[in-house]
Design an enzyme around this catalytic site. Structure first.
Site, PDB file in Angstrom:
ATOM      1  N   HIS A 137      -6.307  -7.004  -3.018  1.00  0.00           N
ATOM      2  CA  HIS A 137      -7.013  -7.916  -3.916  1.00  0.00           C
ATOM      3  C   HIS A 137      -8.171  -8.626  -3.231  1.00  0.00           C
ATOM      4  CE1 HIS A 137      -4.704  -8.184  -7.768  1.00  0.00           C
ATOM      5  NE2 HIS A 137      -3.884  -7.443  -7.055  1.00  0.00           N
TER       6      HIS A 137
ATOM      7  N   SER B 217       5.559   2.130  -3.869  1.00  0.00           N
ATOM      8  CA  SER B 217       6.886   2.515  -3.390  1.00  0.00           C
ATOM      9  C   SER B 217       7.762   1.298  -3.144  1.00  0.00           C
ATOM     10  CB  SER B 217       6.746   3.326  -2.095  1.00  0.00           C
ATOM     11  OG  SER B 217       7.985   3.506  -1.464  1.00  0.00           O
TER      12      SER B 217
END
Length: 358
Positions: free
Chosen positions: A70, A226
């Site tokens: 981000h 994951s």
């Protein structure tokens, strides 16, 4: 010695002196072990703090992995993500695109440890990047979990301590340092840079390509799914009013159980683990899941079905080494996206405040 010779010698001295001054003032950019002279213990302190915080707060490693995406994706890897809102400017942390992000205060804990050792030296941008690196790497933790069991002799329930190991399990990635901190939030331009999980694969690939990450790099970075979890707010549109037919029916039952409301309360802690098999480990199980139609987000499904990305998904599902290799390469590119170096930016005293507001 003639006056001409003396003049030539003087010119030579002035020339080499100017080269020396230029070298001292030259911006080295990002380099490995940037703090080796100014704060030799910096990277060890960050690594130790990451381990300590991970022992106390199990999901910090996943938060730090999301931080680097981000922050570095939006124009510059300069810790603008960490700045608090002011009366005039909204923080990136408080936008809808940052929904579910947390644990920012623990980066401040790392900053405080560094400030005790080397005041005003290590940037928050480098802390953000290196904490992600150390969170990705094999941070192992042993802890005791007390399951109840029935004691046949006494006829009572008893508790027996059982030891487990948690291992994020990702590769260790040598990353360069030397970043400086930005002074402003970029909340107003997030949408221009960050790819969204509901966008087409064409848009996703274009957004990554804009910062130099190619298709196998995109597939590898999305392997971050994951670990961690996806909030129900982000996936209920695949369950209600009708179930997305592309979802594996065996997985739908679990998703509905975890997300029973078509309009979930955003303040409620309702989520689905990204990987039910190895939820606390960064591995290639994600690719096996999405090939089996168990991806939670639209982008996960597209990754496994789009002709541009599917070959790499299949290759990473077969080889974890290949996944780690491409993941490390993509993280390196991401971490070096347009950093502030030299005299640009500043070294913040606190990661949530620009110095002028300190």
């Amino acid at each position: 010695m003639s006056s001409i010779s003396k003049a030539l010698i003087l010119l030579a001295i002035l020339y080499f002196s100017s080269l020396s001054v230029f070298a001292e003032n030259e911006d080295p950019g990002l380099v490995l072990n940037y703090y080796k002279d100014s704060c030799p213990q910096a990277e060890d302190i960050i690594k130790e703090q990451v381990k300590l915080l991970y022992k106390r707060h199990k999901n910090t490693a996943f938060s730090w992995l999301r931080n680097i995406f981000h922050d570095c994706f939006v124009e510059s890897c300069d810790a603008s993500l960490l700045l608090d809102s002011t009366r005039r400017v909204l923080s990136e942390k408080e936008t809808d695109r940052s929904f579910g992000m947390r644990n920012f205060r623990y980066l401040e804990t790392i900053k405080e440890a560094l400030e005790r050792e080397c005041p005003g030296v290590v940037s928050c941008a480098d802390i953000l990047v290196l904490s992600a690196r150390d969170g990705i790497a094999s941070v192992s933790l042993s802890f005791t979990f007390p399951p109840e069991f029935f004691d046949c002799k006494s006829g009572r329930k008893r508790v027996q301590g059982k030891k487990f190991n948690i291992n994020v399990g990702g590769p260790y990635i040598p990353l360069k340092t030397g970043r400086r901190d930005g002074r402003k939030s970029r909340a107003d331009i997030l949408e221009q840079h960050l790819p969204d999980h509901n966008e087409s694969m064409t848009v996703v690939l274009e957004r990554f390509a804009n910062i130099g990450i190619d298709t196998p790099g995109v597939v590898a970075l999305l392997g971050s799914h994951s670990v961690g979890r996806t909030h129900c707010v982000k996936l209920v549109h695949r369950l209600y009013p009708e179930v997305d037919p592309s979802l594996n029916p065996s997985h739908v039952e679990h998703m509905l159980h975890k997300c029973p409301d078509s309009i979930p309360d955003p303040k409620a802690v309702q989520y689905v683990r990204n990987d039910r098999g190895t939820p606390m480990k960064l591995d290639n199980n994600y690719y096996k899941n999405i090939l089996d139609n168990k991806g939670l987000l639209i982008v996960d499904h597209q990754l496994a079905t789009d002709k541009r990305t599917k070959p790499f998904v299949k290759k990473m599902a077969k080889s974890e080494d290949y996944f780690f290799k491409e993941f490390a390469r993509a993280i390196t590119i991401l971490s070096e996206n347009n950093p502030l170096t030299g005299t640009k930016g500043e070294i913040r005293k606190q990661c949530n405040l620009a110095n002028k507001l300190h």
